[in-house]
Design an enzyme around this catalytic site. Sequence first.
Site, short mmCIF file in Angstrom:
data_model
loop_
_atom_site.label_atom_id
_atom_site.label_comp_id
_atom_site.label_asym_id
_atom_site.label_seq_id
_atom_site.Cartn_x
_atom_site.Cartn_y
_atom_site.Cartn_z
N ARG A 92 67.53 37.23 54.48
CA ARG A 92 66.62 37.87 53.48
C ARG A 92 65.29 37.29 53.59
NH1 ARG A 92 66.39 36.27 47.72
NH2 ARG A 92 65.64 38.23 46.54
N HIS A 136 58.28 39.71 46.16
CA HIS A 136 58.60 38.28 45.63
C HIS A 136 57.53 37.39 45.27
CE1 HIS A 136 62.03 35.04 46.40
NE2 HIS A 136 60.97 34.38 45.64
N GLU A 181 63.83 38.43 41.01
CA GLU A 181 63.60 37.83 39.74
C GLU A 181 62.45 38.08 39.01
OE1 GLU A 181 63.49 33.59 40.86
OE2 GLU A 181 65.36 33.37 41.61
N ASN A 309 70.83 35.84 41.76
CA ASN A 309 70.26 34.61 42.01
C ASN A 309 70.82 33.64 40.95
OD1 ASN A 309 68.93 35.88 44.01
ND2 ASN A 309 66.83 35.11 43.19
N TYR A 311 71.31 29.71 39.83
CA TYR A 311 70.84 28.07 39.85
C TYR A 311 71.63 27.35 38.87
CZ TYR A 311 67.93 29.65 43.62
OH TYR A 311 67.18 30.15 44.81
N GLU A 382 70.47 34.41 46.03
CA GLU A 382 70.04 32.94 46.22
C GLU A 382 71.01 32.21 45.44
OE1 GLU A 382 65.95 32.29 44.87
OE2 GLU A 382 65.26 34.03 45.80
#
Length: 477
Positions: A92, A136, A181, A309, A311, A382
């Site tokens: 990606r 991005h 994002e 994504n 985290y 991600e």
Amino acid sequence: MSNPDHPPAVGVLDQGPELIFPPGFLWGAATAAYQIEGAATEGGRTPSIWDTFSHTEGRVLAGHTGDVACDHYHRMPSDVRLMAELGLKSYRFSVSWPRVQPGGSGPANAEGLDFYRRLVDELLGHGIEPWLTLYHWDLPQPLEDAGGWPARDTAGRFADYAELVADALGDRVTYWTTLNEPWCSAFLGYGSGVHAPGRSDGADAVRAGHHLMLGHGLAVQALRASRPQAQLGITVNLYPVTPASDAPADVDAARRIDALANRFFLDPVLRGSYPTDLAADLREVTDFGHVRDGDLAVISTPLDLVGVNYYSRHVVAAPVEGAEPEPYWRAPSCWPGSEDVRFVTRGVPVTDMDWEIDAPGLTETLRRVHEEYTDLPLYVTENGSAFVDAVVDGQVDDGDRLAYFDAHLRAAHEAINAGVPLRGYFAWSLMDNFEWAWGYTKRFGMVWIDYDSQARIPKSSARWYAEVIRRNGLAAQ
Ligand code: IFM
């Protein structure tokens, strides 16, 4: 069960049956243009907001910029060979808007597009599925000068750019995500200003969020028209938001942050409406007058997939007298209308970003998207961690990162067992890179980058991940 043909993964005890993922699971790694490419002024590329921001004193730690980064622009063929050695099924990457359409409008830059054509051809030649992200975070500077994402016109420019990239690469790229994002672009870029373009105004952040989504919807329509076979989606960064206690004020704080962090994007894109509580929370910030009739229908144009994504988790509480506001993503200006909510640290292990490690939060997040929003295939686009690494005798033994991946892959597997149509996982990141306002001081890569020599050293996590991919799963604990 341990199997002599499948030796245990590096650093993980093989004490039980393997956890096997569904056939065809898309194992990948992700990067982004500004974070790795370098070659900031080559091949007709013009500045993006990140060039301007990083060249402005005091914006990025230690004055680091993406001018050279990992020099991927010049080293792309050997980087793709490295991906093939790791056995990646997919890669990606993002396209740099100012490289392929200098200035953000007008004709394409053939030299810029040619770089991505060569990248895609290298990938396909090595049997690696290209996964293209259109945006991005590197908005061409002239578009920012014209108002940036708070200006409605930027959405239209984004759709034009999407069409131009589709014309060039649509014959060989199946997987497309529009935005990466949008919360970060809107709230870090225009709310707290810790990201480019560094503006700080709550109403602008909310407008930026809307126009990013509008651009997404328009781009999906343009791509769908020109490439009916493409798999189209968006990547959102999501967090479970947990109240610090059952106290109603803490529960309400969690509701507010959930609205800003998650539902702000999920509801318009997947339901075609803004959450009603969000509008009420933001009444002092904006009247949503920037939302025009028909916008939400465009924003909710049907997709083929959703990229998540993941985290960490946010744990929040009601405000207390005299509490100090904290920096970065806890900065009050990231959370218009909820500036006084307190982010609580639980004392659990954290990464080098100070983000709490919370693997069950990934299961929770994937289940929520599936159970509350959509039956569409989901991809973890991600997931990863920064840790302080070191080269010792030519090796980088990153056991912390390996354990992070291991725990989160188990959490992803649990989501699949719970019925989530999770189709793939992309580690962030393939290689160490420019970590935005932190410059090169934070390392997320599975591959170590020596920024002086540009040498690449696969860390233990990379070797471990290669083994996970080879056996399509991992050893149970
Ligand atoms: O490096 C970033 C990436 O660009 C977007 N998602 C989070 C990563 C780690 O901060």
